[in-house]
Design an enzyme around this catalytic site. Structure first.
Site, short mmCIF file in Angstrom:
data_model
loop_
_atom_site.label_atom_id
_atom_site.label_comp_id
_atom_site.label_asym_id
_atom_site.label_seq_id
_atom_site.Cartn_x
_atom_site.Cartn_y
_atom_site.Cartn_z
N ASN A 7 20.60 -68.22 -52.90
CA ASN A 7 19.44 -67.82 -52.10
C ASN A 7 18.25 -68.65 -52.62
OD1 ASN A 7 17.30 -66.59 -50.88
ND2 ASN A 7 17.84 -64.51 -51.50
N ARG A 91 22.13 -68.09 -48.24
CA ARG A 91 21.29 -67.23 -47.42
C ARG A 91 20.27 -68.12 -46.74
NH1 ARG A 91 16.48 -63.11 -48.95
NH2 ARG A 91 16.32 -62.27 -46.86
N HIS A 180 16.01 -59.87 -42.32
CA HIS A 180 16.82 -58.94 -43.11
C HIS A 180 18.13 -58.60 -42.39
CE1 HIS A 180 12.75 -57.25 -44.71
NE2 HIS A 180 13.24 -58.07 -45.62
N ARG A 241 2.00 -57.46 -46.84
CA ARG A 241 1.87 -57.89 -45.44
C ARG A 241 1.37 -56.74 -44.57
NH1 ARG A 241 7.82 -60.29 -44.89
NH2 ARG A 241 7.89 -60.54 -47.14
N GLU A 385 23.13 -57.76 -50.05
CA GLU A 385 23.14 -58.95 -49.20
C GLU A 385 24.08 -60.02 -49.75
OE1 GLU A 385 18.96 -59.57 -47.29
OE2 GLU A 385 18.65 -58.49 -49.15
#
Ligand code: AMP
Length: 399
Positions: A7, A91, A180, A241, A385
């Site tokens: 990743n 990823r 996601h 965010r 993940e």
């Protein structure tokens, strides 16, 4: 099959070596501050001690080569040679409309990912650098790309279009993509198993509440809506965010504070969300719950706003699917904060939801936290993940 899952961020690289048969993690770690002063490799072999080594890493290729050295080290390595790695799973953040599923990487795929760079200017170039580095250091080893956006490509047009002139969709592909996806896919599949229902015949809402956060609605095995949009800025309020805001705030702030678009985007991405709303107290929900418990208004307003917004999305997605069988919580906050789960579920009495306080305290396992007579099951499912990427990669390599 031994799968190296990578990743790559702009200055970091996370990795796990996973045996696809046993699904055990043989080793995992992280390269930090790539291309900067003070870069270091953190490496943990299964059952072994975590090691932190400061090492110059001028680029991602150097980082990958240090990861390979660590994995094949005579004393603390878990491989006798590099040739034991059967495949690499990457990823990848943005596959645009080109990728509705994971794919084996070849030159054509690299070109297509590069064409999506506009949509994820921070992430996609870093992902491509990771692919390049692995190709150079492990020539001939199959590599797969698993996209954050792919799972959401099943959304119907009515869910992915914005109410702006259609020409912008036609010209620039401005639409909801969602992120996601690997996590939403993994958790929703697991939820169907726990429900004892066929994945193709279940209505599931997944709340991925981490530093970045998104909710998605999965109906009959397909994502039908998700809260993140063209970029990961839309939707829930997150660590830093903003999530959803009135777009006119951008112009209002530009005039009032004499800010450029870039400056405002930086505020919305890095200084908003829980961090901004708490008056820059913290972006970490643990600190904010503690502040709230102490009666501090900055903690109280932030936690209340956060949970209210999650509950609103659950309501919207229940409507979108005309019902819901299971609501799942995952990622840092979703997995570890019983208080957040409880507060969100307090809004859901109209769905016949009741939470079992004892079950809700459990941590680190797949667990149903609703009472036996709750009409909708509420679950905590730790996301994984990396395992999902390893599974996809192994399936692609097997063909
Ligand atoms: P993630 O992005 O999934 O790694 O989630 C990171 C976030 O999870 C952190 O910023 C925290 O806000 C939150 N988190 C982690 N542990 C806890 C905890 N024990 N209680 C509440 N929030 C937590």
């Amino acid at each position: 099959m031994k799968i190296l899952v990578i990743n790559c961020g702009s200055s970091s690289l996370k990795f796990q070596l996973i045996d696809s048969e046993t699904e055990a993690v043989a080793a995992k770690g992280l390269c930090e501050r790539i291309g900067m002063e003070g870069s270091k490799l953190i490496y943990t072999p299964a059952g072994g001690e975590k090691q932190e080594t400061e090492a110059p890493m001028e680029d991602h290729k150097k980082a990958v080569s240090l990861v390979i050295d660590a994995l094949t080290d005579k004393e603390t390595g878990v491989l006798s040679s590099l040739s034991e790695i059967d495949a690499v799973g990457h990823r990848l953040v943005h596959g645009g409309e080109k990728f509705a599923s994971s794919t084996l990487i070849n030159e054509e795929v690299i070109t297509a990912i590069t064409e999506c760079n506009d949509l994820a200017p921070l992430h996609n170039p870093a992902n491509l650098i990771g692919i390049n580095a692995c190709q150079e250091l492990m020539p001939g080893v199959p590599q797969a790309g698993v996209f954050d956006t792919a799972f959401h490509q099943t959304m119907p047009e009515k869910a992915y279009l914005y109410g702006i002139p259609y020409e912008y969709y036609e010209k620039y592909r401005i639409r909801r993509y969602g992120f996601h996806g690997t996590s939403h896919s993994y958790v929703s599949k697991r939820a169907a198993e726990m429900l004892g229902k066929d994945y193709g015949d279940a209505k599931i809402i997944v709340c991925h509440l981490g530093n970045g956060a998104s909710v998605s609605a999965i109906k009959n095995g397909k994502c039908v809506d998700t809260s993140m949009g063209l970029t990961p800025l839309e939707g829930l309020m997150m660590g830093t965010r903003s999530g959803d805001i009135d777009p006119a705030i951008v112009e209002f702030l530009a005039h009032k504070e004499d800010l450029s678009i870039d400056e405002i985007m930086s505020i919305l991405n890095k200084k908003s969300g829980m961090y901004g709303l708490s008056g820059y107290l913290s972006s970490d929900s643990r600190d904010l719950h503690a502040a709230s418990d102490e009666g501090k208004p900055e903690g109280i307003r932030t936690i209340k706003t956060y949970c209210y917004r999650v509950a609103k999305y659950i309501g919207a997605y229940t409507a979108a699917m005309n019902g819901v069988d299971a609501i799942c919580f995952t990622a840092g906050i979703g997995e570890n904060s019983p208080e957040t789960r409880e507060e969100v579920c307090e809004y859901l009495g109209y769905l016949g939801i009741a939470i079992d306080a004892e079950q809700n305290k459990k941590r680190g396992e797949d667990v149903v936290i609703s009472t036996a007579d709750s009409r909708v099951k509420v679950m905590v499912i730790p996301t994984n993940e990396e395992l999902a990427i390893a599974r996809e990669t192994a399936a692609l390599v097997r063909g």
